[in-house]
Design an enzyme around this catalytic site. Structure first.
Site, PDB file in Angstrom:
ATOM      1  N   HIS A 102     -18.681 -23.922  -0.413  1.00 38.75           N
ATOM      2  CA  HIS A 102     -17.404 -23.891  -1.124  1.00 38.75           C
ATOM      3  C   HIS A 102     -17.618 -23.092  -2.535  1.00 38.75           C
ATOM      4  CE1 HIS A 102     -14.894 -26.290   1.588  1.00 38.75           C
ATOM      5  NE2 HIS A 102     -15.964 -26.500   2.123  1.00 38.75           N
ATOM      6  N   CYS A 120     -14.514 -22.115   4.421  1.00 39.68           N
ATOM      7  CA  CYS A 120     -15.096 -23.247   5.357  1.00 39.68           C
ATOM      8  C   CYS A 120     -13.785 -23.226   6.629  1.00 39.68           C
ATOM      9  CB  CYS A 120     -14.932 -24.528   4.574  1.00 39.68           C
ATOM     10  SG  CYS A 120     -15.397 -26.023   5.393  1.00 39.68           S
ATOM     11  N   GLU A 142     -15.358 -22.897  -4.684  1.00 38.95           N
ATOM     12  CA  GLU A 142     -14.435 -23.389  -5.551  1.00 38.95           C
ATOM     13  C   GLU A 142     -14.990 -24.712  -6.268  1.00 38.95           C
ATOM     14  OE1 GLU A 142     -14.390 -23.484  -2.589  1.00 38.95           O
ATOM     15  OE2 GLU A 142     -13.580 -25.796  -1.845  1.00 38.95           O
TER      16      GLU A 142
END
Lengths: 726, 212
Positions: B188, B86, B190
């Site tokens: 994302h 990002c 994560e």
């Protein structure tokens, strides 16, 4: 002829009596900066002078409460050595003037309240009320408020996990923007705002002080808004990047034990922060206004009341000031020693070597007058006569239209603009009943919701107050959480007019009754009065922010139907009514008062069923009744449902009637007996109404089929809000 | 084994990224933007998401000139693995370590939602274990996530499947450098390393970093 200017105290919003009282308490006339400070600290926004006496009626104690009302935020134990800080606050008036900055700074302020407790903010929620979207002004205010909330929340990295949005013409002139934040802190790291230790330094951290927001609390938040005047200079300007650095830096310093006390600068800026810190600690504070970093030249009074954002005030031992300033340097944040803690109890300020303020801090922070509001009951409305409500000719069409109404339709347009994930702990995202957020490094989770019942509060404030609390508890129970603590924002019109004072008291009493039945304390809150214009007053709108606990995040339940063939059941025995309902679309009739003990039992049964992993889904029956709840569960699960309902008095009332505390739940077919036994042990009604499966939401209404295809239901529900905004 | 996670003022996802690295079996070392060198033994670098420097000037523009980025560049030139997520993707484009640029979403708004990605270039250490055509469920959350570049010369590692790609050229969600060792990714991963949060498909990328 000469025109007489009104005396300064009146221009500042103080009454003649209040000005006389200040003279009497000081034993002299106040200096100019002192008078300005009193006018803000004694404003409704800062002193709650019209609501303080009534707020004492709330239950605020409980075995898990670590900090009740009176601090920057309330704090409760959530297990494993963790505590959660929570608070909700309004930013209604600024948002009506400049929606983007007004809503954004509302988020910033509530986050700093949590930070001041030493807690890491982990979740935000926003409760919004605007006029109907047919109004261009309301579309603008709504869209820009959502953008402002997103701008701020996204940039500071605190997930916006939930909230609510409702539209009604009553909010056309006075929109409501209430922001709630929850943070977590280890028990032993909890900070408070009481200053202590004469000789300790007072350090101002964060942004420079400018002219923005001067007098916001008195000018904006404590009087009715008049459309004629441009009050934008009173609205603060947001800087979320600095807020994020404040969060990182203050938590780093708090973790090292560098703060004796911490406080955010909100309404009335340095004045409220320093007087409250001094009064709470029973000490004095001396401020050197020449040391305050300024954005532009300001008068002493302006420095003292500026509401420039992203500032914190810390009490620091003299030997650690260098460490604090060095840490702030690393974060590229300003930190300046601007004063010291003193003996005695006075707030003293110097400018250009001259003492410009020297008043007992408690006079500002604690001794504002308290007024009783007039208690004039409103006439009791009559319950709706069903024959006065035209029956929809096509129930399926009415159902589809209801799903597309902005008050019912999916709020995806809103929450898609919010980062609801950052932190990688969001177990249940917006769109369901309550949000579920895992506690960092734990298998436990908290569930969060905000709920209001404004039409009900207008028609029957005591019952409506109870209904708002019970709905919040029920949405928590639907995800499997046990309600633990509440924070509330009481949004009302002018309490000095008509029945508003009575409604305020009745709402508080109704809320209190339900909170006691649930064993849930109110640990923090906010009051926003004067939400009315010449032509419109808002409904009495208590917004209940509630936090629940889940011992196992993995046991949380979603609202979507899960598997073909699962049993679908209706929990709770209440009779649906159209009084004040979304189908009716207005506050008319008299909804039945909730059966508080029965509804508390429903919450307990739902939470236990979730803990025992007996539920495949659970969903609160709210706006739009059981038909809307069934459609939402079907859409969320991508799985249809077939149910049979008794026709009752009339089909539309059965399908779309509201109230009374019900939930649509589903379970595996072989788990139905166990679930029935569990609900029976709580004395809560549970009735099998149908089966999940297929591509329709289909109701057999006493032999009359009413059905929507999943596709057409999705089309209505998913596009309703965006269409209304075109 | 050791993965460096950069941190700038305004970084938001550094802790989530570090947790994902640990879940993948690695060790994460947080590296402050002002350091001149990556820690010794750094095998891969993750530049996490957030709003570094408040997106002032342009997203990623200021962070791309941070002191630590000199050593990230040396690491990349040596063939070391770098993953920018990002805002990290924006930093890598601004630093010239990846082709193209990230423009505001076609919606002109922040967008947060789950997306499905397809691996379109499996010949890179980031994607080899996944294989061509593998599908991943990973959320996006950004303001400026529309990649603009030349898809005939750039290596598009992952594409959005079956939905509006917010104006990203070639529906690109992830872009590789020529060598395949530097990856910029708008979604994302994560946020997708735990079934409790809805998906664990993002873990494969951190496993690739740990295996470096």
């Amino acid at each position: 002829m000469t025109t007489l200017e009104p005396p300064l105290h009146r221009q500042l919003g103080l009454t003649d009596w209040e000005a006389g009282r200040i003279d009497e308490l000081l034993g002299r006339r106040p200096t100019h900066p002192e008078l300005v400070m009193f006018s803000l600290m004694w404003s409704e926004h800062c002193s709650y002078k019209h609501s303080r006496r009534l707020l004492r009626r709330f239950p605020t104690e409980g075995p898990s409460v670590l900090q009740g009302p009176g601090e920057n935020a309330g704090v409760v134990d959530v297990g494993d050595g963790w505590a959660a800080a929570l608070k909700i606050e309004s930013h209604n008036h600024p948002s009506a003037v400049e929606p983007f900055e007004g809503a954004a700074t509302g988020v910033g302020g509530i986050v700093r309240d949590i930070l001041a407790m030493g807690a890491r903010p982990i979740a935000l929620l926003d409760s919004l009320r605007f006029g109907e979207l047919a109004s261009a002004r309301s579309r603008h205010l709504f869209a820009r408020s959502v953008a402002g909330i997103g701008h701020y929340g996204n940039c500071i990295g605190v997930p916006t996990v939930g909230g609510e949005v409702a539209f009604d013409d009553r909010y056309e002139d006075s929109c409501l923007v209430n922001a709630m934040c929850v943070g977590v802190v280890r028990h032993d790291a909890l900070l408070r705002s009481a200053a202590s230790g004469p000789g300790n330094a007072v350090v101002l951290i964060g942004n420079r002080t400018g002219a923005d927001g001067i007098g916001g609390a008195s000018v904006l938040a404590s009087a009715e808004l008049d459309e004629e005047e441009d009050r934008r200079p009173s609205v603060q300007v947001s800087d979320p990047f600095t807020e994020r650095k404040l969060i990182d830096c203050c938590l780093e310093l708090a973790g090292r034990g560098a703060f004796v006390a911490l406080q955010d600068l909100g309404a009335a800026g340095l004045t409220s922060a320093s007087s409250e810190m001094a009064a709470k600690g029973g000490v004095g504070i001396e401020l050197d206004l020449d040391a305050v970093p300024l954005r532009q030249p300001l008068e002493p009074a302006e420095i003292l009341v500026s509401e420039s954002q992203e500032r914190m005030l810390a009490v620091v031992e003299p030997g650690r000031v260098g460490e604090v300033i060095a840490a702030c340097d690393r974060w590229e944040l300003l930190a300046t020693a601007v004063g010291r803690v003193t003996d005695g109890g006075n707030l003293l300020a110097r400018a250009a070597g001259r003492v410009v303020v020297d008043v007992p801090a408690r006079l500002l922070a604690d001794d504002a007058p308290a007024y009783d509001v007039p208690i004039e009951p409103a006439p009791e409305p009559e319950p709706l006569q069903l024959e006065d409500v035209p029956a929809p000719s096509d129930l399926a069409a009415a159902w589809r239209d209801l799903l597309a109404r902005p008050n019912v339709a999916s709020k995806r347009w809103v929450y898609q603009q919010y980062d609801h994930l950052v932190g990688a702990n969001t177990v249940q995202r917006p769109g369901g009943d309550a949000a579920v957020v895992r506690l960092p490094g734990s298998s436990r989770a908290i569930a969060l919701t905000t709920d209001g019942a404004e039409r009900h509060c207008q028609l029957d404030p005591r019952a409506g107050g109870a209904a708002a609390v019970l709905e919040a508890a029920r949405t928590l129970a639907c995800v499997g959480a046990r309600p633990a603590a509440a924070t509330d924002c009481l949004n009302f019109p002018n309490p000095e007019k008509g029945a508003t004072g009575w409604r305020l008291r009745e709402v508080i009493d109704g809320m209190s009754e339900a909170l006691r039945a649930l064993g849930v304390p109110v640990v923090s809150g906010n009051v926003s009065l004067y939400n009315e214009s010449g032509s419109r007053a808002i409904y009495p709108t208590p917004v209940v922010g509630m936090m629940g606990l889940l011992f196992e995040a993995a046991a949380s339940v979603t609202h979507g139907f899960d598997a073909d063939g699962d049993a679908v059941l209706l929990a709770g025995a209440a009779t649906p009514r159209l009084d004040g309902s979304e189908l009716l679309g207005e506050a008319r009739g008299r909804p039945p008062a909730p059966d508080v003990p029965a509804q508390a039992a429903l919450c307990a049964a739902l939470a236990e069923a979730a803990e025992r992993r007996l539920l495949r889904s659970a969903h609160d029956v709210a706006a739009g009744g059981v038909a809307v709840a069934l459609a939402e569960s079907a859409l969320a699960g991508g799985l249809g449902v077939e149910v049979t309902l008794p026709v009752g008095r009339r089909g539309d009332e059965t399908l779309f009637g509201e109230g009374g505390g019900r939930a649509v739940v589903s379970c595996r077919r072989d788990g139905e007996t166990q679930l029935a036994e569990l609900f029976a042990s709580h004395g809560v009604a549970l009735k099998r109404i149908g089966t999940a499966g297929g591509a329709h939401v289909a109701v057999d209404l006493g032999g009359q089929p009413v059905a929507l295809g999943l596709d057409e239901a999705a089309e209505a529900y998913e596009t309703g809000l965006a269409e209304a905004l075109r | 084994m050791s993965v460096a996670v950069l941190r700038f003022p305004g970084s938001l996802d550094h802790e989530s990224a570090a947790r994902a690295i640990r879940t993948a079996g690695g060790t994460a070392a947080e590296v402050w933007h002002d350091e001149s060198d990556l820690p010794g033994g750094t095998r891969a670098v993750v530049i996490p998401g957030g709003f570094s420097y408040g997106d002032h000037l342009r997203p990623g523009a200021i962070a791309s000139r941070a002191r630590v980025m000199d050593d990230v560049r040396r690491h990349a030139e040596r063939g070391g693995m770098v993953l920018g997520i990002c805002n990290g993707f924006q930093v890598l484009c601004e630093a010239g370590l990846l082709p193209g640029a990230l423009r505001p979403n076609a919606t002109l708004s922040f967008v947060c939602r789950q997306t499905t990605l397809e691996v379109t270039d499996p010949d890179a250490p980031w994607t080899r274990a996944l294989g061509a055509g593998a599908h991943l469920s990973i959320p996006i959350k950004n303001n400026s996530g529309a990649w603009f570049g030349d898809p005939t010369t750039a290596r598009v590692a992952l594409r959005y499947v079956g939905e509006d790609a917010l104006g990203s050229v070639d529906a690109a969600a992830g872009v590789l450098d020529d060598r395949g060792t530097v990856l910029g990714l708008m979604p994302h991963p994560e946020e997708a390393c735990d079934p409790l949060l809805g998906s664990a498909d993002g873990l494969a990328l951190f496993q690739a970093a740990v295996a470096a």
